[in-house]
Design a protein around this motif. Structure first.
Motif, PDB file in Angstrom:
ATOM      1  N   ASP A  89      -2.500  -5.731   0.626  1.00 22.97           N
ATOM      2  CA  ASP A  89      -1.045  -5.832   0.625  1.00 22.97           C
ATOM      3  C   ASP A  89      -0.693  -7.301   0.816  1.00 22.97           C
ATOM      4  O   ASP A  89      -1.572  -8.160   0.955  1.00 22.97           O
ATOM      5  CB  ASP A  89      -0.432  -4.982   1.737  1.00 22.97           C
ATOM      6  N   LEU A 158      -4.441  -9.656  -7.207  1.00 21.28           N
ATOM      7  CA  LEU A 158      -5.357  -8.619  -6.725  1.00 21.28           C
ATOM      8  C   LEU A 158      -6.818  -8.976  -6.973  1.00 21.28           C
ATOM      9  O   LEU A 158      -7.644  -8.924  -6.056  1.00 21.28           O
ATOM     10  CB  LEU A 158      -5.029  -7.275  -7.383  1.00 21.28           C
ATOM     11  N   ALA A 184      -3.883   0.742  -2.331  1.00 18.81           N
ATOM     12  CA  ALA A 184      -2.794  -0.220  -2.507  1.00 18.81           C
ATOM     13  C   ALA A 184      -1.512   0.534  -2.822  1.00 18.81           C
ATOM     14  O   ALA A 184      -1.540   1.686  -3.259  1.00 18.81           O
ATOM     15  CB  ALA A 184      -3.122  -1.214  -3.624  1.00 18.81           C
ATOM     16  N   TYR A 188       0.983  -2.590  -7.053  1.00 18.35           N
ATOM     17  CA  TYR A 188      -0.243  -2.804  -7.824  1.00 18.35           C
ATOM     18  C   TYR A 188      -0.433  -1.726  -8.893  1.00 18.35           C
ATOM     19  O   TYR A 188      -1.504  -1.639  -9.502  1.00 18.35           O
ATOM     20  CB  TYR A 188      -1.451  -2.811  -6.886  1.00 18.35           C
ATOM     21  N   ARG A 237      -3.609   3.499   4.269  1.00 19.55           N
ATOM     22  CA  ARG A 237      -3.161   2.163   3.885  1.00 19.55           C
ATOM     23  C   ARG A 237      -2.446   1.435   5.019  1.00 19.55           C
ATOM     24  O   ARG A 237      -2.338   0.199   5.010  1.00 19.55           O
ATOM     25  CB  ARG A 237      -2.219   2.251   2.676  1.00 19.55           C
TER      26      ARG A 237
END
Length: 278
Positions: A89, A158, A184, A188, A237
């Motif tokens: 992130d 990324l 993610a 993304y 996450r």
């Protein structure tokens, strides 16, 4: 214990060098500065001259010592090895006005746009900002950091972030870079990103955006199947959000004061290593 882990990585003064101030004292001085966010000149006398602490931070940035310290901390045998469910992130930090003005070589205009862009500073209506792109393992411990200007997008960084992951487990061979799973958010969720991850053989848990779902539905049977999405894995996450919270407990990281992006990144690496060694 933390000092014993990184002691062998710290440079030793050469024969022609004068007496070096104790590494522990200098690192404690750097940590005081990062915790308080105070100017270097306000460093308490118990940590020695402020110029010594700043110069040590800069010198070890140039020779890669801080990167080596984080790499050693990541394989420190604390009974909790790297968990390869990687979460990524980004987070924007406001840059203080003192962070602007760094000159580039050949550029005599302090604070020029070229110098600002080259130091990971972005300009917007809210002022100067820097974006931290962060990858953490399944326990929320930092693996890699990439800095960009504050207005930069998440998705384009990324693969650079994934390439920055290098974990040496002490065995012969190349360092490990490939995660078992990438987690993610929707920033993304791009088709090219999913294709790139598939080519690398990296499984992922990335939700679709609403416009992507609608576009596929509009194509009917030609829209293809939705990408595989593990909702249970995606719930993990939040570890990357918690890691950002830990990093921003240090005031000099929550607000960027450093003119050089390399010095700000080194500060992040130092605190990241402490997270691993605690």
């Amino acid at each position: 214990m933390a000092c014993a882990v990184i002691e062998s990585l710290l440079p030793v003064p050469g024969r022609r060098s004068g007496r070096w101030r104790d590494h522990r004292q200098v690192i404690n001085g750097i940590l005081w500065k990062l915790r308080t966010g105070a100017p270097w000149r306000d460093l308490p006398e118990r940590y020695g001259p402020w110029k010594t602490c700043h110069e040590r931070l800069r010198r070890w940035t140039d020779d890669g010592t801080w990167d080596a310290i984080l790499a050693r901390a990541q394989v420190y045998d604390d009974g909790q090895p790297v968990e390869w469910i990687i979460s990524v992130d980004s987070s924007v930090v406001r840059a203080h006005q003192h962070a602007a003005g760094a000159r580039q070589k050949g550029d005599s205009r302090a604070g020029s746009r070229a110098a600002t862009d080259g130091e990971a500073l972005g300009r917007s209506r809210g002022g100067l900002s820097t974006k931290i792109h962060l990858a953490v393992d399944g326990r929320g411990r930092p693996l890699a950091v990439v800095l960009t200007a504050g207005q930069a997008g998440d998705n384009p960084q990324l693969f650079a972030l994934l390439d920055a992951i290098r974990v040496h487990d002490g065995r012969p061979g190349r360092p490990r870079k490939k995660p078992d799973m990438l987690v993610a958010d929707k920033a993304y969720a791009h088709d090219l990103t999913r294709t790139g991850l598939r080519r690398r053989g990296i499984a992922h848990a990335i939700p679709e955006r609403a416009d992507q779902v609608a576009r596929r539905a509009a194509k009917g049977s030609h829209g293809g199947r939705p990408p595989v999405f593990d909702r249970q894995v995606y719930r993990q996450r939040n570890v990357v959000e918690r890691c950002f919270n830990r990093l921003k407990q240090w005031r000099a990281l929550a607000t960027r004061y450093a003119k050089r992006a390399a010095l700000y990144r080194s500060s992040l690496l130092l605190i990241a290593a402490l997270i691993w060694l605690k």
